[in-house]
Scaffold this motif. Structure first.
Motif, PDB file in Angstrom:
ATOM      1  N   UNK A  45      -3.507  14.309  51.020  1.00  0.00           N
ATOM      2  CA  UNK A  45      -4.239  13.199  50.435  1.00  0.00           C
ATOM      3  C   UNK A  45      -5.721  13.517  50.270  1.00  0.00           C
ATOM      4  N   UNK A  46      -6.323  14.228  51.228  1.00  0.00           N
ATOM      5  CA  UNK A  46      -7.748  14.552  51.143  1.00  0.00           C
ATOM      6  C   UNK A  46      -8.009  15.403  49.907  1.00  0.00           C
ATOM      7  N   UNK A  47      -7.129  16.367  49.654  1.00  0.00           N
ATOM      8  CA  UNK A  47      -7.285  17.226  48.489  1.00  0.00           C
ATOM      9  C   UNK A  47      -7.151  16.420  47.202  1.00  0.00           C
ATOM     10  N   UNK A  48      -6.217  15.469  47.186  1.00  0.00           N
ATOM     11  CA  UNK A  48      -6.041  14.622  46.004  1.00  0.00           C
ATOM     12  C   UNK A  48      -7.277  13.756  45.758  1.00  0.00           C
ATOM     13  N   UNK A  49      -7.855  13.224  46.837  1.00  0.00           N
ATOM     14  CA  UNK A  49      -9.076  12.422  46.701  1.00  0.00           C
ATOM     15  C   UNK A  49     -10.208  13.278  46.137  1.00  0.00           C
ATOM     16  N   UNK A  50     -10.282  14.514  46.608  1.00  0.00           N
ATOM     17  CA  UNK A  50     -11.316  15.437  46.142  1.00  0.00           C
ATOM     18  C   UNK A  50     -11.140  15.708  44.649  1.00  0.00           C
ATOM     19  N   UNK A  51      -9.900  15.952  44.231  1.00  0.00           N
ATOM     20  CA  UNK A  51      -9.621  16.203  42.816  1.00  0.00           C
ATOM     21  C   UNK A  51      -9.957  14.987  41.965  1.00  0.00           C
ATOM     22  N   UNK A  52      -9.666  13.796  42.495  1.00  0.00           N
ATOM     23  CA  UNK A  52      -9.912  12.567  41.743  1.00  0.00           C
ATOM     24  C   UNK A  52     -11.390  12.402  41.414  1.00  0.00           C
ATOM     25  N   UNK A  53     -12.259  12.795  42.351  1.00  0.00           N
ATOM     26  CA  UNK A  53     -13.701  12.711  42.117  1.00  0.00           C
ATOM     27  C   UNK A  53     -14.097  13.545  40.906  1.00  0.00           C
ATOM     28  N   UNK A  54     -13.443  14.690  40.727  1.00  0.00           N
ATOM     29  CA  UNK A  54     -13.809  15.602  39.644  1.00  0.00           C
ATOM     30  C   UNK A  54     -13.046  15.328  38.355  1.00  0.00           C
ATOM     31  N   UNK A  55     -12.033  14.477  38.426  1.00  0.00           N
ATOM     32  CA  UNK A  55     -11.347  14.080  37.195  1.00  0.00           C
ATOM     33  C   UNK A  55     -12.169  13.061  36.411  1.00  0.00           C
ATOM     34  N   UNK A  56     -12.954  12.283  37.112  1.00  0.00           N
ATOM     35  CA  UNK A  56     -13.728  11.225  36.473  1.00  0.00           C
ATOM     36  C   UNK A  56     -14.939  11.809  35.759  1.00  0.00           C
ATOM     37  N   UNK A  57     -15.210  11.289  34.592  1.00  0.00           N
ATOM     38  CA  UNK A  57     -16.409  11.708  33.865  1.00  0.00           C
ATOM     39  C   UNK A  57     -17.602  10.883  34.327  1.00  0.00           C
ATOM     40  N   UNK A  58     -18.799  11.377  34.026  1.00  0.00           N
ATOM     41  CA  UNK A  58     -20.040  10.666  34.390  1.00  0.00           C
ATOM     42  C   UNK A  58     -20.065  10.311  35.870  1.00  0.00           C
ATOM     43  N   UNK A  59     -19.710  11.281  36.704  1.00  0.00           N
ATOM     44  CA  UNK A  59     -19.577  11.037  38.139  1.00  0.00           C
ATOM     45  C   UNK A  59     -20.330  12.098  38.941  1.00  0.00           C
ATOM     46  N   UNK A  60     -21.469  12.534  38.421  1.00  0.00           N
ATOM     47  CA  UNK A  60     -22.198  13.653  39.017  1.00  0.00           C
ATOM     48  C   UNK A  60     -22.645  13.387  40.448  1.00  0.00           C
ATOM     49  N   UNK A  61     -23.043  12.161  40.753  1.00  0.00           N
ATOM     50  CA  UNK A  61     -23.551  11.862  42.093  1.00  0.00           C
ATOM     51  C   UNK A  61     -22.474  12.095  43.150  1.00  0.00           C
ATOM     52  N   UNK A  62     -21.299  11.523  42.934  1.00  0.00           N
ATOM     53  CA  UNK A  62     -20.199  11.710  43.885  1.00  0.00           C
ATOM     54  C   UNK A  62     -19.780  13.172  43.943  1.00  0.00           C
ATOM     55  N   UNK A  63     -19.794  13.859  42.806  1.00  0.00           N
ATOM     56  CA  UNK A  63     -19.388  15.259  42.776  1.00  0.00           C
ATOM     57  C   UNK A  63     -20.349  16.137  43.561  1.00  0.00           C
ATOM     58  N   UNK A  64     -21.646  15.912  43.392  1.00  0.00           N
ATOM     59  CA  UNK A  64     -22.641  16.692  44.133  1.00  0.00           C
ATOM     60  C   UNK A  64     -22.496  16.481  45.642  1.00  0.00           C
ATOM     61  N   UNK A  65     -22.319  15.246  46.040  1.00  0.00           N
ATOM     62  CA  UNK A  65     -22.171  14.951  47.464  1.00  0.00           C
ATOM     63  C   UNK A  65     -20.896  15.586  48.016  1.00  0.00           C
ATOM     64  N   UNK A  66     -19.798  15.503  47.271  1.00  0.00           N
ATOM     65  CA  UNK A  66     -18.539  16.087  47.720  1.00  0.00           C
ATOM     66  C   UNK A  66     -18.621  17.603  47.837  1.00  0.00           C
TER      67      UNK A  66
END
Length: 308
Positions: free
Chosen positions: A2-23
């Motif tokens: 599940x953790x890996x899926x949550x991580x992938x979900x962050x990067x599937x979303x567009x215009x989501x740079x803040x969450x991606x940088x933190x992750x």
């Protein structure tokens, strides 16, 4: 997992740079610290030292010549929990402001350019300034941490919205311009301390943050080359293309799956009479924000228009 899926979900979303940088920062922190424990317990501590040298930045120009990626990679490396915690909290606070007013790409530009500017300031300082040259005579300090990128975001937000007020615990309402000024002042007076390399990088990031937003306010986006690069990388993994002509120029965008059963709203969208002004507006939106910013109806309208 599940953790890996949550991580992938962050990067599937567009215009989501803040969450991606933190992750990304958190993921690198977890992996490096786990490796540190494992390698030390197994008696392979020198291997971890080599790993640090591989991702952290050295003030030696010859090292940078053979490891150019360290000019960026150092900016996502943390070893202390308080170090990453403080950086990510500040990035979250001020990154939200940049995201709200300028969008995801501008935040990414500020962070990456800030990290690079911080690394260059560190490199220049330890090779041209006598005080820092003396420090580097012994064991040259390696540079790590997101602080240069974070400070670029902080100063950028303050230049963009100097009168914007946020409420800090125990301090109450404070304007962004004063928060940024305190950050910069602290880095200046600590530049001859134990963390002089890090403070130099902070000042490099702060300078970049100021310059980037000032140029943006004058109509010049210094981040266009970086945005172009990310678009090219995204295109490598994008879906099949269709083309639509707009104002004597053609644009490419990913196709949608429209086969099979359609919903009532999709049928309604497909049967609408679509005029050129609507298509122009949609293509303008793609040009400004990217294909993923379109609504489901807009994507369907664009697909229908491409078949005419």
């Amino acid at each position: 997992m599940r953790i890996l899926e949550d991580f992938k979900e962050v990067f599937r979303k567009s215009n989501n740079a803040l969450a991606q940088l933190i992750m990304i920062n958190i993921a690198v922190f977890v992996v490096l610290n786990l490796l540190k424990v494992i390698l030390h317990l197994s008696g392979s501590a020198p291997m971890f030292t080599k790993l640090q040298e591989f991702v952290m930045m050295s003030p030696d120009p010859s090292e940078l010549l053979f490891k150019p990626w360290t000019l960026f990679s150092y900016g996502i490396v943390h070893m202390g929990i308080l170090h990453i915690l403080f950086n990510m909290i500040v990035l979250y606070w001020f990154g939200q402001i940049i995201m709200s007013y300028l969008g995801s790409q501008k935040l990414l530009n500020l962070y990456i350019y800030g990290v690079v500017a911080g690394g260059l300031m560190y490199l220049i300082g330890f090779n041209l300034v006598p005080y820092f040259q003396q420090q580097a005579l012994g064991q040259a300090p390696l540079l790590l941490g997101a602080s240069a990128g974070v400070l670029a975001v902080v100063v950028g937000a303050a230049v963009l919205l100097p009168e914007y007020t946020i409420h800090l615990m125990f301090l109450g309402p404070i304007k962004l311009k004063y928060i940024a000024a305190v950050y910069v002042f602290i880095s200046i007076i600590q530049v001859i301390g134990d963390n002089s390399g890090g403070e130099l990088a902070h000042l490099g990031g702060a300078t970049l943050g100021y310059a980037y937003i000032r140029q943006l306010q004058h109509g010049r986006d210094l981040g266009r080359p970086l945005a172009w690069l990310f678009e090219k990388i995204k295109d490598l993994f994008s879906r099949p293309k269709i083309r639509v002509t707009h104002k004597n120029a053609s644009y490419s965008f990913g196709t949608e799956n429209v086969s099979g059963t359609r919903s009532r709203s999709e049928e309604k969208s497909a049967n609408r009479i679509i005029n050129q002004e609507e298509i122009d507006a949609i293509l303008d939106k793609i040009s400004e924000k990217g294909y993923d910013a379109l609504s489901k109806e807009e994507k369907q309208m664009l697909f229908n228009a491409s078949k005419k």
